[in-house]
Design an enzyme around this catalytic site. Sequence first.
Site, PDB file in Angstrom:
ATOM      1  N   SER A  48       0.789  -1.237   0.000  1.00 25.49           N
ATOM      2  CA  SER A  48       0.000   0.000   0.000  1.00 25.49           C
ATOM      3  C   SER A  48       0.823   1.290   0.000  1.00 25.49           C
ATOM      4  O   SER A  48       0.304   2.341  -0.359  1.00 25.49           O
ATOM      5  CB  SER A  48      -0.957   0.021   1.182  1.00 25.49           C
ATOM      6  OG  SER A  48      -0.276   0.240   2.393  1.00 25.49           O
ATOM      7  N   LYS A  89       0.323   4.946   6.603  1.00 26.15           N
ATOM      8  CA  LYS A  89      -0.297   5.733   5.527  1.00 26.15           C
ATOM      9  C   LYS A  89       0.237   7.161   5.599  1.00 26.15           C
ATOM     10  O   LYS A  89       0.914   7.556   6.531  1.00 26.15           O
ATOM     11  CB  LYS A  89      -1.829   5.768   5.655  1.00 26.15           C
ATOM     12  CG  LYS A  89      -2.506   4.415   5.697  1.00 26.15           C
ATOM     13  CD  LYS A  89      -2.410   3.666   4.405  1.00 26.15           C
ATOM     14  CE  LYS A  89      -3.043   2.285   4.554  1.00 26.15           C
ATOM     15  NZ  LYS A  89      -2.621   1.346   3.580  1.00 26.15           N
TER      16      LYS A  89
END
Length: 190
Positions: A48, A89
């Site tokens: 990710s 993230k």
Amino acid sequence: MEQDQTAEKANPIKNEAWEWMKALLIAAALVFIIRWLIFAPFIVEGPSMEPNFYTGERLIVSKFIYKLSKPSRGEVIVFHATKDKDYIKRVIALPGETVKVEGDKVYVNNQVLDEPYLRQALDDAAKKGIPYNTRNFAEKTVPEGTIFVMGDNRSNSQDSRDIGFIKYEQIVGRADLIFWPFNKISLVRH
């Protein structure tokens, strides 16, 4: 007289053992304070955050930084996504801001977000004639006490588009240093 000499010999050994015990206790206390309160290691799992972070890379996360300040746009954070799972993230939007994702563009307060950390990946996708991001997000306002986060690998990231806004209480800290593998030791670009 012999007893005095024996006592003197025993005392230096006792004293040295006590000094070693104190040093080990202080070292253990420092490790505990540094590990649990100030810094924590984190292992990247999954794609990710590619092309900036890869599976197996190990990071140092500053846990103390957000005791002094709030997260800023562009910072890479680690947070508790579930009870058993932490995610890494990038902070995209802050409380009170509007955020929208359309194709390869992210809009914050109706302005295209400049993302230098993705410039090369966006250019490579454009040269191939394919979109970098295949998942849009309708405009929403980030609630107070939360942030909006996205993975750098926009088409392959479970982030705020899926799991919602991230509460400040969920944040573990800011990723500051890649320390493994050795050939990638570097400060994290925010």
